[in-house]
Enzyme design. Structure first.
Site, PDB file in Angstrom:
ATOM      1  N   CYS A 242     -16.055   1.218  -1.104  1.00  0.00           N
ATOM      2  CA  CYS A 242     -15.800   1.107   0.337  1.00  0.00           C
ATOM      3  C   CYS A 242     -14.929   2.238   0.892  1.00  0.00           C
ATOM      4  O   CYS A 242     -15.431   3.081   1.621  1.00  0.00           O
ATOM      5  CB  CYS A 242     -15.180  -0.254   0.654  1.00  0.00           C
ATOM      6  SG  CYS A 242     -16.372  -1.596   0.458  1.00  0.00           S
TER       7      CYS A 242
ATOM      8  N   PHE B   2       0.828  -1.214   0.000  1.00  0.00           N
ATOM      9  CA  PHE B   2       0.000   0.000   0.000  1.00  0.00           C
ATOM     10  C   PHE B   2       0.862   1.263   0.000  1.00  0.00           C
ATOM     11  O   PHE B   2       0.480   2.281   0.555  1.00  0.00           O
ATOM     12  CB  PHE B   2      -0.973   0.028   1.195  1.00  0.00           C
ATOM     13  CG  PHE B   2      -2.188  -0.804   0.960  1.00  0.00           C
ATOM     14  CD1 PHE B   2      -3.418  -0.208   0.754  1.00  0.00           C
ATOM     15  CD2 PHE B   2      -2.101  -2.180   0.909  1.00  0.00           C
ATOM     16  CE1 PHE B   2      -4.538  -0.974   0.496  1.00  0.00           C
ATOM     17  CE2 PHE B   2      -3.213  -2.959   0.659  1.00  0.00           C
ATOM     18  CZ  PHE B   2      -4.443  -2.356   0.449  1.00  0.00           C
TER      19      PHE B   2
ATOM     20  N   LYS C  36     -16.184   6.137   0.926  1.00  0.00           N
ATOM     21  CA  LYS C  36     -17.369   6.426   1.762  1.00  0.00           C
ATOM     22  C   LYS C  36     -17.126   5.998   3.216  1.00  0.00           C
ATOM     23  O   LYS C  36     -17.644   6.619   4.145  1.00  0.00           O
ATOM     24  CB  LYS C  36     -18.630   5.789   1.186  1.00  0.00           C
ATOM     25  CG  LYS C  36     -18.645   4.274   1.028  1.00  0.00           C
ATOM     26  CD  LYS C  36     -19.612   3.576   1.953  1.00  0.00           C
ATOM     27  CE  LYS C  36     -19.676   2.080   1.709  1.00  0.00           C
ATOM     28  NZ  LYS C  36     -19.861   1.282   2.892  1.00  0.00           N
TER      29      LYS C  36
HETATM   30  P1  NAD Z   1     -24.064  -3.769  -3.128  1.00  0.00           P
HETATM   31  O1  NAD Z   1     -24.700  -2.482  -3.415  1.00  0.00           O
HETATM   32  O2  NAD Z   1     -23.287  -4.498  -4.188  1.00  0.00           O
HETATM   33  O3  NAD Z   1     -25.172  -4.805  -2.610  1.00  0.00           O
HETATM   34  C1  NAD Z   1     -26.222  -4.474  -1.739  1.00  0.00           C
HETATM   35  C2  NAD Z   1     -27.404  -5.394  -2.063  1.00  0.00           C
HETATM   36  O4  NAD Z   1     -28.407  -5.224  -1.052  1.00  0.00           O
HETATM   37  C3  NAD Z   1     -28.087  -5.065  -3.393  1.00  0.00           C
HETATM   38  O5  NAD Z   1     -28.187  -6.258  -4.154  1.00  0.00           O
HETATM   39  C4  NAD Z   1     -29.470  -4.543  -2.991  1.00  0.00           C
HETATM   40  O6  NAD Z   1     -30.480  -4.847  -3.932  1.00  0.00           O
HETATM   41  C5  NAD Z   1     -29.687  -5.274  -1.691  1.00  0.00           C
HETATM   42  N1  NAD Z   1     -30.660  -4.675  -0.782  1.00  0.00           N
HETATM   43  C6  NAD Z   1     -30.862  -3.357  -0.489  1.00  0.00           C
HETATM   44  N2  NAD Z   1     -31.841  -3.228   0.427  1.00  0.00           N
HETATM   45  C7  NAD Z   1     -32.249  -4.472   0.742  1.00  0.00           C
HETATM   46  C8  NAD Z   1     -33.210  -4.994   1.658  1.00  0.00           C
HETATM   47  N3  NAD Z   1     -33.930  -4.215   2.443  1.00  0.00           N
HETATM   48  N4  NAD Z   1     -33.364  -6.338   1.716  1.00  0.00           N
HETATM   49  C9  NAD Z   1     -32.649  -7.155   0.917  1.00  0.00           C
HETATM   50  N5  NAD Z   1     -31.715  -6.730   0.049  1.00  0.00           N
HETATM   51  C10 NAD Z   1     -31.515  -5.405  -0.025  1.00  0.00           C
HETATM   52  O7  NAD Z   1     -23.141  -3.510  -1.866  1.00  0.00           O
HETATM   53  P2  NAD Z   1     -21.816  -4.340  -1.393  1.00  0.00           P
HETATM   54  O8  NAD Z   1     -20.616  -3.833  -2.092  1.00  0.00           O
HETATM   55  O9  NAD Z   1     -22.110  -5.794  -1.403  1.00  0.00           O
HETATM   56  O10 NAD Z   1     -21.691  -3.830   0.113  1.00  0.00           O
HETATM   57  C11 NAD Z   1     -22.587  -4.249   1.128  1.00  0.00           C
HETATM   58  C12 NAD Z   1     -22.012  -3.866   2.483  1.00  0.00           C
HETATM   59  O11 NAD Z   1     -20.807  -4.591   2.685  1.00  0.00           O
HETATM   60  C13 NAD Z   1     -21.621  -2.391   2.608  1.00  0.00           C
HETATM   61  O12 NAD Z   1     -21.841  -1.980   3.943  1.00  0.00           O
HETATM   62  C14 NAD Z   1     -20.142  -2.402   2.310  1.00  0.00           C
HETATM   63  O13 NAD Z   1     -19.474  -1.300   2.891  1.00  0.00           O
HETATM   64  C15 NAD Z   1     -19.735  -3.699   2.965  1.00  0.00           C
HETATM   65  N6  NAD Z   1     -18.527  -4.322   2.421  1.00  0.00           N
HETATM   66  C16 NAD Z   1     -18.359  -4.412   1.071  1.00  0.00           C
HETATM   67  C17 NAD Z   1     -17.200  -4.996   0.579  1.00  0.00           C
HETATM   68  C18 NAD Z   1     -16.942  -5.047  -0.914  1.00  0.00           C
HETATM   69  O14 NAD Z   1     -15.823  -5.352  -1.292  1.00  0.00           O
HETATM   70  N7  NAD Z   1     -17.912  -4.771  -1.778  1.00  0.00           N
HETATM   71  C19 NAD Z   1     -16.222  -5.502   1.456  1.00  0.00           C
HETATM   72  C20 NAD Z   1     -16.462  -5.441   2.825  1.00  0.00           C
HETATM   73  C21 NAD Z   1     -17.620  -4.840   3.304  1.00  0.00           C
END
Ligand code: NAD
Length: 434
Positions: A256, A245, A259
Protein backbone atom coordinates in the site's frame (compact mmCIF):
# COMPACT_ATOMS: atom_id res chain seq x y z
CA UNK A 1 -28.62 -7.97 3.36
CA UNK A 2 -27.10 -9.86 0.42
CA UNK A 3 -23.66 -8.54 -0.41
CA UNK A 4 -20.96 -9.55 -2.85
CA UNK A 5 -17.27 -8.82 -2.37
CA UNK A 6 -15.38 -8.72 -5.66
CA UNK A 7 -11.64 -9.44 -5.41
CA UNK A 8 -10.87 -11.66 -2.41
CA UNK A 9 -7.23 -10.83 -1.64
CA UNK A 10 -6.10 -9.35 1.68
CA UNK A 11 -8.79 -6.68 1.69
CA UNK A 12 -11.63 -8.61 0.05
CA UNK A 13 -11.32 -11.89 1.98
CA UNK A 14 -11.26 -9.94 5.24
CA UNK A 15 -14.17 -7.73 4.21
CA UNK A 16 -16.24 -10.74 3.11
CA UNK A 17 -15.70 -12.63 6.38
CA UNK A 18 -16.40 -9.52 8.47
CA UNK A 19 -19.58 -8.69 6.57
CA UNK A 20 -20.77 -12.25 7.28
CA UNK A 21 -19.86 -11.68 10.93
CA UNK A 22 -22.09 -8.57 10.89
CA UNK A 23 -24.97 -10.86 9.87
CA UNK A 24 -25.10 -10.43 6.08
CA UNK A 25 -25.33 -13.13 3.43
CA UNK A 26 -22.06 -12.75 1.50
CA UNK A 27 -20.78 -14.05 -1.84
CA UNK A 28 -17.06 -13.52 -2.55
CA UNK A 29 -16.04 -13.28 -6.22
CA UNK A 30 -12.55 -13.72 -7.63
CA UNK A 31 -11.14 -14.33 -11.10
CA UNK A 32 -8.63 -16.74 -9.55
CA UNK A 33 -10.44 -20.11 -9.32
CA UNK A 34 -7.81 -21.56 -6.93
CA UNK A 35 -8.29 -18.68 -4.53
CA UNK A 36 -12.08 -18.94 -4.67
CA UNK A 37 -11.90 -22.73 -4.10
CA UNK A 38 -9.48 -22.39 -1.17
CA UNK A 39 -11.61 -19.74 0.52
CA UNK A 40 -14.77 -21.79 -0.09
CA UNK A 41 -13.04 -24.69 1.70
CA UNK A 42 -12.36 -22.37 4.64
CA UNK A 43 -8.63 -21.91 3.85
CA UNK A 44 -7.11 -18.43 3.98
CA UNK A 45 -4.27 -18.20 1.43
CA UNK A 46 -2.37 -15.64 3.53
CA UNK A 47 -1.59 -14.97 7.19
CA UNK A 48 -4.08 -12.80 9.04
CA UNK A 49 -4.74 -13.43 12.74
CA UNK A 50 -8.37 -14.38 13.45
CA UNK A 51 -9.40 -14.65 9.80
CA UNK A 52 -9.20 -18.48 9.49
CA UNK A 53 -11.59 -18.88 12.42
CA UNK A 54 -14.05 -16.31 11.06
CA UNK A 55 -13.91 -17.78 7.56
CA UNK A 56 -14.39 -21.35 8.83
CA UNK A 57 -17.37 -20.35 10.95
CA UNK A 58 -19.20 -18.50 8.20
CA UNK A 59 -18.40 -20.85 5.30
CA UNK A 60 -19.58 -23.75 7.46
CA UNK A 61 -22.86 -21.99 8.24
CA UNK A 62 -23.36 -21.22 4.53
CA UNK A 63 -23.60 -17.48 5.20
CA UNK A 64 -20.36 -16.92 3.28
CA UNK A 65 -19.73 -18.50 -0.13
CA UNK A 66 -17.27 -17.92 -2.97
CA UNK A 67 -17.55 -18.05 -6.75
CA UNK A 68 -15.84 -16.99 -9.96
CA UNK A 69 -19.16 -16.23 -11.66
CA UNK A 70 -20.22 -12.61 -12.14
CA UNK A 71 -23.63 -13.81 -13.37
CA UNK A 72 -24.14 -15.53 -10.00
CA UNK A 73 -22.88 -12.43 -8.19
CA UNK A 74 -25.20 -10.10 -10.11
CA UNK A 75 -28.22 -12.29 -9.41
CA UNK A 76 -27.27 -12.66 -5.71
CA UNK A 77 -26.36 -9.23 -4.38
CA UNK A 78 -28.04 -5.93 -3.54
CA UNK A 79 -24.70 -4.29 -2.77
CA UNK A 80 -21.42 -5.16 -4.54
CA UNK A 81 -18.12 -4.20 -2.90
CA UNK A 82 -15.19 -3.95 -5.31
CA UNK A 83 -11.92 -4.83 -3.55
CA UNK A 84 -9.56 -5.67 -6.43
CA UNK A 85 -5.92 -4.59 -6.55
CA UNK A 86 -4.60 -1.23 -7.77
CA UNK A 87 -0.87 -1.90 -8.17
CA UNK A 88 1.66 0.55 -9.53
CA UNK A 89 1.69 0.69 -13.35
CA UNK A 90 4.72 -0.85 -15.04
CA UNK A 91 5.37 2.29 -17.11
CA UNK A 92 4.83 5.08 -14.55
CA UNK A 93 4.27 5.90 -10.87
CA UNK A 94 0.51 5.98 -11.49
CA UNK A 95 -2.02 3.38 -10.31
CA UNK A 96 -2.97 0.56 -12.67
CA UNK A 97 -6.77 0.69 -12.84
CA UNK A 98 -7.14 -2.30 -15.19
CA UNK A 99 -8.55 -4.55 -12.45
CA UNK A 100 -10.93 -1.93 -11.05
CA UNK A 101 -12.26 -1.09 -14.51
CA UNK A 102 -12.66 -4.78 -15.41
CA UNK A 103 -14.45 -5.57 -12.14
CA UNK A 104 -16.88 -2.63 -12.47
CA UNK A 105 -17.61 -3.52 -16.11
CA UNK A 106 -18.25 -7.15 -15.23
CA UNK A 107 -20.52 -6.53 -12.25
CA UNK A 108 -22.37 -3.66 -13.94
CA UNK A 109 -23.26 -6.05 -16.79
CA UNK A 110 -24.97 -8.42 -14.34
CA UNK A 111 -26.17 -6.30 -11.40
CA UNK A 112 -29.84 -5.55 -10.74
CA UNK A 113 -30.84 -2.04 -11.84
CA UNK A 114 -31.31 -0.87 -8.23
CA UNK A 115 -28.07 -2.44 -6.92
CA UNK A 116 -25.28 -0.31 -5.44
CA UNK A 117 -21.68 -0.73 -6.67
CA UNK A 118 -19.31 0.26 -3.87
CA UNK A 119 -15.59 0.75 -4.55
CA UNK A 120 -13.24 -0.04 -1.67
CA UNK A 121 -9.97 -0.25 -3.62
CA UNK A 122 -7.56 2.66 -3.18
CA UNK A 123 -7.88 4.70 -6.37
CA UNK A 124 -6.66 8.02 -7.81
CA UNK A 125 -9.07 10.87 -7.13
CA UNK A 126 -11.57 11.13 -9.99
CA UNK A 127 -12.04 7.38 -10.49
CA UNK A 128 -15.39 7.10 -8.67
CA UNK A 129 -16.84 10.03 -10.62
CA UNK A 130 -15.69 8.52 -13.91
CA UNK A 131 -17.20 5.12 -13.08
CA UNK A 132 -20.46 6.73 -11.89
CA UNK A 133 -20.78 8.41 -15.28
CA UNK A 134 -20.00 5.18 -17.15
CA UNK A 135 -22.67 2.92 -15.64
CA UNK A 136 -26.41 3.21 -15.03
CA UNK A 137 -26.11 1.29 -11.75
CA UNK A 138 -25.39 3.66 -8.86
CA UNK A 139 -21.79 3.92 -7.61
CA UNK A 140 -20.46 4.80 -4.13
CA UNK A 141 -16.93 4.82 -2.65
CA UNK A 142 -16.10 3.46 0.79
CA UNK A 143 -12.31 3.58 1.25
CA UNK A 144 -10.69 1.02 3.54
CA UNK A 145 -8.18 1.80 6.29
CA UNK A 146 -7.48 -1.67 7.70
CA UNK A 147 -3.96 -2.65 8.71
CA UNK A 148 -2.70 -6.12 7.85
CA UNK A 149 -2.16 -8.01 11.10
CA UNK A 150 -5.14 -6.18 12.68
CA UNK A 151 -7.52 -6.50 9.73
CA UNK A 152 -10.46 -8.12 11.54
CA UNK A 153 -10.39 -5.68 14.43
CA UNK A 154 -9.99 -2.73 12.06
CA UNK A 155 -12.95 -3.86 9.94
CA UNK A 156 -15.34 -4.68 12.78
CA UNK A 157 -14.25 -1.77 14.99
CA UNK A 158 -12.83 0.87 12.62
CA UNK A 159 -11.77 4.27 13.92
CA UNK A 160 -14.01 5.83 11.27
CA UNK A 161 -16.15 5.00 8.26
CA UNK A 162 -16.05 7.15 5.14
CA UNK A 163 -18.91 7.05 2.64
CA UNK A 164 -18.39 8.78 -0.69
CA UNK A 165 -21.92 9.04 -2.05
CA UNK A 166 -23.85 10.83 -4.75
CA UNK A 167 -27.33 10.37 -3.23
CA UNK A 168 -29.21 9.97 0.02
CA UNK A 169 -30.25 6.51 -1.18
CA UNK A 170 -26.61 5.34 -1.38
CA UNK A 171 -25.93 6.68 2.12
CA UNK A 172 -29.00 4.90 3.50
CA UNK A 173 -27.91 1.59 1.95
CA UNK A 174 -24.36 1.90 3.33
CA UNK A 175 -25.71 2.84 6.77
CA UNK A 176 -27.77 -0.34 6.67
CA UNK A 177 -24.72 -2.46 5.69
CA UNK A 178 -22.66 -1.04 8.55
CA UNK A 179 -25.53 -0.66 11.05
CA UNK A 180 -23.89 -2.83 13.79
CA UNK A 181 -20.61 -0.92 13.43
CA UNK A 182 -22.32 2.48 13.50
CA UNK A 183 -24.41 1.38 16.52
CA UNK A 184 -21.20 1.21 18.59
CA UNK A 185 -20.58 4.92 17.98
CA UNK A 186 -18.03 4.63 15.15
CA UNK A 187 -17.65 8.09 13.59
CA UNK A 188 -19.07 8.36 10.07
CA UNK A 189 -17.86 10.92 7.55
CA UNK A 190 -20.08 11.31 4.51
CA UNK A 191 -18.45 13.04 1.58
CA UNK A 192 -18.53 13.62 -2.15
CA UNK A 193 -16.57 11.21 -4.34
CA UNK A 194 -13.30 13.18 -4.64
CA UNK A 195 -13.11 13.85 -0.90
CA UNK A 196 -13.80 10.22 -0.01
CA UNK A 197 -11.07 9.04 -2.39
CA UNK A 198 -8.67 11.66 -1.06
CA UNK A 199 -9.21 10.69 2.60
CA UNK A 200 -7.49 7.39 1.88
CA UNK A 201 -4.57 8.70 -0.14
CA UNK A 202 -4.08 11.64 2.23
CA UNK A 203 -4.02 9.30 5.26
CA UNK A 204 -1.37 7.10 3.65
CA UNK A 205 0.63 10.14 2.52
CA UNK A 206 0.58 11.52 6.06
CA UNK A 207 1.74 8.26 7.67
CA UNK A 208 4.50 7.79 5.08
CA UNK A 209 5.63 11.37 5.63
CA UNK A 210 5.80 10.90 9.39
CA UNK A 211 7.93 7.76 8.99
CA UNK A 212 10.24 9.40 6.47
CA UNK A 213 10.46 12.52 8.62
CA UNK A 214 12.00 10.61 11.52
CA UNK A 215 14.15 8.64 9.07
CA UNK A 216 15.44 11.93 7.63
CA UNK A 217 16.24 12.97 11.22
CA UNK A 218 18.13 9.65 11.51
CA UNK A 219 20.22 10.68 8.52
CA UNK A 220 20.99 14.01 10.18
CA UNK A 221 21.85 12.22 13.44
CA UNK A 222 24.21 9.91 11.55
CA UNK A 223 25.95 12.94 10.03
CA UNK A 224 26.02 14.98 13.25
CA UNK A 225 26.61 12.27 15.84
CA UNK A 226 23.15 12.54 17.42
CA UNK A 227 20.84 9.77 18.61
CA UNK A 228 17.51 9.59 16.78
CA UNK A 229 16.02 7.28 19.44
CA UNK A 230 16.41 9.94 22.11
CA UNK A 231 15.31 12.64 19.67
CA UNK A 232 12.12 10.73 18.80
CA UNK A 233 11.38 10.10 22.45
CA UNK A 234 11.61 13.80 23.24
CA UNK A 235 9.58 14.77 20.16
CA UNK A 236 6.91 12.20 21.02
CA UNK A 237 6.21 13.88 24.37
CA UNK A 238 4.85 16.85 22.41
CA UNK A 239 1.21 15.93 21.98
CA UNK A 240 0.97 18.09 18.84
CA UNK A 241 3.43 15.63 17.29
CA UNK A 242 2.72 12.34 19.09
CA UNK A 243 5.01 9.34 19.49
CA UNK A 244 3.41 6.95 17.00
CA UNK A 245 5.05 6.30 13.63
CA UNK A 246 8.12 8.06 14.95
CA UNK A 247 10.56 5.16 15.23
CA UNK A 248 13.53 5.40 12.89
CA UNK A 249 14.41 2.27 10.97
CA UNK A 250 14.63 0.63 7.58
CA UNK A 251 11.37 2.26 6.54
CA UNK A 252 8.01 1.26 5.15
CA UNK A 253 7.11 -1.26 2.46
CA UNK A 254 4.11 -3.42 1.65
CA UNK A 255 1.41 -3.41 -0.97
CA UNK A 256 0.00 0.00 0.00
CA UNK A 257 2.14 2.91 1.25
CA UNK A 258 4.89 2.90 -1.43
CA UNK A 259 2.58 2.56 -4.43
CA UNK A 260 -0.09 4.82 -2.91
CA UNK A 261 2.23 7.79 -2.36
CA UNK A 262 3.65 7.42 -5.87
CA UNK A 263 0.17 7.23 -7.40
CA UNK A 264 -0.90 10.25 -5.34
CA UNK A 265 2.04 12.40 -6.49
CA UNK A 266 1.38 11.28 -10.08
CA UNK A 267 -2.34 12.10 -9.89
CA UNK A 268 -1.62 15.47 -8.30
CA UNK A 269 0.70 16.29 -11.23
CA UNK A 270 -2.13 15.46 -13.64
CA UNK A 271 -4.33 17.89 -11.69
CA UNK A 272 -1.65 20.59 -11.88
CA UNK A 273 -0.78 20.42 -8.16
CA UNK A 274 2.77 19.65 -7.07
CA UNK A 275 3.11 17.10 -4.27
CA UNK A 276 6.83 16.81 -4.92
CA UNK A 277 7.51 16.33 -1.21
CA UNK A 278 6.02 12.83 -1.53
CA UNK A 279 8.85 11.96 -3.91
CA UNK A 280 11.29 13.03 -1.19
CA UNK A 281 9.35 10.89 1.30
CA UNK A 282 9.77 7.95 -1.09
CA UNK A 283 13.48 8.68 -1.69
CA UNK A 284 14.26 8.96 2.05
CA UNK A 285 12.49 5.66 2.58
CA UNK A 286 14.51 3.89 -0.11
CA UNK A 287 17.78 5.43 1.17
CA UNK A 288 17.32 3.69 4.53
CA UNK A 289 17.64 0.34 2.74
CA UNK A 290 20.90 1.60 1.21
CA UNK A 291 22.07 2.53 4.70
CA UNK A 292 21.51 -0.99 6.05
CA UNK A 293 23.52 -2.40 3.13
CA UNK A 294 26.27 0.16 3.86
CA UNK A 295 26.36 -0.65 7.60
CA UNK A 296 26.53 -4.36 6.75
CA UNK A 297 29.52 -3.73 4.51
CA UNK A 298 31.21 -1.64 7.21
CA UNK A 299 30.75 -4.31 9.87
CA UNK A 300 32.04 -6.95 7.44
CA UNK A 301 35.26 -5.01 6.94
CA UNK A 302 34.36 -3.18 3.73
CA UNK A 303 32.83 -5.92 1.54
CA UNK A 304 30.22 -8.62 1.98
CA UNK A 305 31.65 -11.03 -0.61
CA UNK A 306 31.57 -14.46 1.00
CA UNK A 307 30.13 -13.16 4.28
CA UNK A 308 27.34 -15.15 5.92
CA UNK A 309 24.44 -12.82 6.60
CA UNK A 310 21.47 -13.80 8.78
CA UNK A 311 18.38 -11.79 7.84
CA UNK A 312 15.68 -11.83 10.52
CA UNK A 313 12.43 -11.03 8.76
CA UNK A 314 10.95 -11.27 5.28
CA UNK A 315 7.40 -9.90 5.71
CA UNK A 316 7.12 -6.16 5.20
CA UNK A 317 5.88 -5.93 8.79
CA UNK A 318 5.16 -8.26 11.71
CA UNK A 319 1.78 -10.01 11.91
CA UNK A 320 1.70 -10.55 8.15
CA UNK A 321 3.12 -12.87 5.49
CA UNK A 322 2.90 -10.10 2.90
CA UNK A 323 6.27 -9.58 1.22
CA UNK A 324 5.20 -6.95 -1.32
CA UNK A 325 7.98 -4.33 -1.47
CA UNK A 326 9.48 -5.75 1.72
CA UNK A 327 12.51 -3.76 2.96
CA UNK A 328 13.95 -6.96 4.51
CA UNK A 329 13.91 -8.91 1.26
CA UNK A 330 15.12 -5.92 -0.74
CA UNK A 331 18.19 -5.67 1.51
CA UNK A 332 18.68 -9.46 1.49
CA UNK A 333 18.57 -9.63 -2.32
CA UNK A 334 21.05 -6.77 -2.68
CA UNK A 335 23.54 -8.39 -0.32
CA UNK A 336 23.16 -11.67 -2.20
CA UNK A 337 23.95 -9.81 -5.44
CA UNK A 338 27.07 -8.40 -3.76
CA UNK A 339 28.25 -11.96 -3.08
CA UNK A 340 27.04 -12.55 0.47
CA UNK A 341 25.63 -15.90 1.56
CA UNK A 342 22.23 -14.82 2.88
CA UNK A 343 20.05 -16.88 5.21
CA UNK A 344 16.54 -15.54 5.79
CA UNK A 345 14.09 -16.51 8.51
CA UNK A 346 10.55 -15.22 9.04
CA UNK A 347 7.85 -16.81 11.22
CA UNK A 348 5.13 -16.51 8.55
CA UNK A 349 6.45 -15.31 5.20
CA UNK A 350 8.84 -18.13 4.22
CA UNK A 351 6.71 -19.60 1.43
CA UNK A 352 6.04 -16.23 -0.18
CA UNK A 353 9.69 -15.21 0.16
CA UNK A 354 10.94 -18.48 -1.35
CA UNK A 355 8.65 -18.07 -4.36
CA UNK A 356 9.70 -14.47 -5.00
CA UNK A 357 13.42 -14.82 -4.12
CA UNK A 358 14.37 -18.44 -4.85
CA UNK A 359 18.11 -17.70 -4.82
CA UNK A 360 18.25 -16.61 -1.19
CA UNK A 361 19.02 -19.13 1.53
CA UNK A 362 16.25 -19.95 4.00
CA UNK A 363 16.64 -21.13 7.60
CA UNK A 364 14.16 -23.17 9.63
CA UNK A 365 14.32 -20.92 12.71
CA UNK A 366 15.95 -17.71 13.92
CA UNK A 367 18.61 -19.79 15.69
CA UNK A 368 19.25 -21.72 12.49
CA UNK A 369 19.71 -18.46 10.56
CA UNK A 370 22.16 -17.20 13.17
CA UNK A 371 24.31 -20.33 13.16
CA UNK A 372 27.74 -19.46 11.71
CA UNK A 373 26.67 -15.93 10.65
CA UNK A 374 29.19 -13.12 10.27
CA UNK A 375 26.45 -10.54 10.73
CA UNK A 376 22.79 -10.49 11.80
CA UNK A 377 20.28 -8.02 10.32
CA UNK A 378 17.07 -7.43 12.27
CA UNK A 379 14.70 -6.17 9.58
CA UNK A 380 11.11 -7.15 10.50
CA UNK A 381 9.95 -6.42 14.01
CA UNK A 382 8.49 -9.80 15.03
CA UNK A 383 8.20 -10.17 18.84
CA UNK A 384 10.27 -13.40 18.78
CA UNK A 385 13.23 -11.50 17.32
CA UNK A 386 12.96 -8.85 20.02
CA UNK A 387 12.95 -11.65 22.57
CA UNK A 388 16.23 -13.20 21.35
CA UNK A 389 18.76 -13.61 24.12
CA UNK A 390 21.99 -11.80 23.07
CA UNK A 391 24.23 -14.21 25.00
CA UNK A 392 22.67 -17.35 23.50
CA UNK A 393 22.70 -15.68 20.08
CA UNK A 394 26.41 -14.81 20.45
CA UNK A 395 27.20 -18.49 21.03
CA UNK A 396 25.60 -19.38 17.68
CA UNK A 397 27.25 -16.90 15.33
CA UNK A 398 30.70 -16.81 13.79
CA UNK A 399 31.09 -13.07 14.48
CA UNK A 400 28.84 -11.09 16.85
CA UNK A 401 27.79 -8.22 14.52
CA UNK A 402 24.22 -7.00 14.44
CA UNK A 403 22.32 -4.22 12.69
CA UNK A 404 18.98 -3.38 14.29
CA UNK A 405 17.02 -2.07 11.32
CA UNK A 406 13.91 -1.52 13.44
CA UNK A 407 15.36 0.44 16.35
CA UNK A 408 13.85 -1.78 19.05
CA UNK A 409 16.64 -3.97 20.37
CA UNK A 410 18.35 -3.03 23.64
CA UNK A 411 21.77 -1.78 22.51
CA UNK A 412 23.25 -2.01 26.02
CA UNK A 413 22.25 -5.67 26.46
CA UNK A 414 23.58 -6.69 23.07
CA UNK A 415 26.80 -4.75 23.58
CA UNK A 416 27.26 -6.23 27.06
CA UNK A 417 26.97 -9.69 25.49
CA UNK A 418 29.92 -8.85 23.23
CA UNK A 419 28.08 -7.75 20.08
CA UNK A 420 29.11 -4.94 17.76
CA UNK A 421 25.71 -3.27 17.55
CA UNK A 422 24.50 -0.73 14.99
CA UNK A 423 21.08 0.90 14.66
CA UNK A 424 19.97 3.48 12.12
CA UNK A 425 20.44 7.06 13.31
CA UNK A 426 22.25 6.06 16.47
CA UNK A 427 25.91 6.28 17.36
CA UNK A 428 27.82 3.06 18.02
CA UNK A 429 27.33 2.19 21.71
CA UNK A 430 30.09 3.20 24.09
CA UNK A 431 32.10 0.38 25.57
CA UNK A 432 31.83 -1.75 22.46
CA UNK A 433 34.65 -4.18 21.78
CA UNK A 434 36.46 -3.11 18.58
P1 NAD B 1 -4.64 -8.39 -3.50
O1 NAD B 1 -3.75 -8.39 -4.66
O2 NAD B 1 -4.30 -9.18 -2.27
O3 NAD B 1 -6.10 -8.87 -3.95
C1 NAD B 1 -6.72 -8.51 -5.15
C2 NAD B 1 -7.65 -9.66 -5.56
O4 NAD B 1 -8.45 -9.22 -6.67
C3 NAD B 1 -6.90 -10.90 -6.05
O5 NAD B 1 -7.39 -12.03 -5.35
C4 NAD B 1 -7.23 -10.98 -7.55
O6 NAD B 1 -7.29 -12.31 -8.03
C5 NAD B 1 -8.59 -10.32 -7.57
N1 NAD B 1 -9.01 -9.79 -8.86
C6 NAD B 1 -8.27 -9.12 -9.80
N2 NAD B 1 -9.04 -8.77 -10.84
C7 NAD B 1 -10.29 -9.19 -10.56
C8 NAD B 1 -11.54 -9.08 -11.24
N3 NAD B 1 -11.67 -8.46 -12.40
N4 NAD B 1 -12.63 -9.64 -10.65
C9 NAD B 1 -12.53 -10.29 -9.47
N5 NAD B 1 -11.38 -10.40 -8.78
C10 NAD B 1 -10.29 -9.85 -9.31
O7 NAD B 1 -4.83 -6.86 -3.12
P2 NAD B 1 -5.23 -6.22 -1.67
O8 NAD B 1 -4.03 -6.05 -0.83
O9 NAD B 1 -6.41 -6.93 -1.13
O10 NAD B 1 -5.66 -4.75 -2.13
C11 NAD B 1 -6.87 -4.50 -2.83
C12 NAD B 1 -7.14 -3.00 -2.81
O11 NAD B 1 -7.36 -2.59 -1.47
C13 NAD B 1 -5.97 -2.14 -3.31
O12 NAD B 1 -6.50 -1.01 -3.97
C14 NAD B 1 -5.28 -1.73 -2.04
O13 NAD B 1 -4.55 -0.53 -2.19
C15 NAD B 1 -6.47 -1.54 -1.13
N6 NAD B 1 -6.19 -1.69 0.30
C16 NAD B 1 -5.43 -2.73 0.74
C17 NAD B 1 -5.17 -2.85 2.10
C18 NAD B 1 -4.27 -3.95 2.62
O14 NAD B 1 -3.88 -3.88 3.77
N7 NAD B 1 -3.93 -4.97 1.84
C19 NAD B 1 -5.69 -1.91 3.01
C20 NAD B 1 -6.51 -0.89 2.53
C21 NAD B 1 -6.75 -0.78 1.16
Amino acid sequence: MRLTVIGTGYLGATHAACMAELGHEVLGVDVDPDKAAALAAGQVPFHEPGLPELLAEHTASGRLRFTTSYAEAGAFGDVHFVCVGTPQRADSEGADLTYVDAAFAAIAAHAAPDALLVGKSTVPVGTAGRLAQTYDTEVAWNPEFLREGFAIEDTLRPDRLVFGVGSARAETILREVYAPVLATGTPLVTADFPTAELVKTAANAFLATKISFINAMAEVCEAAGGDVGTLAQALGHDDRIGARFLRAGVGFGGGCLPKDIRAFAHRADELGVSLGFLRDVDAINMRRRDRVVELTRELCGGAVLGARVAVLGAAFKPGSDDIRDSPALNVAARLRLDGAEVNVYDPEAMDNARKAFPLLGYAVSAEDALRGADIVLHLTEWPQFRALDPERAAALVNRPNIVDGRGVLDADRWTAAGWRFRALGRPAPRGEKA
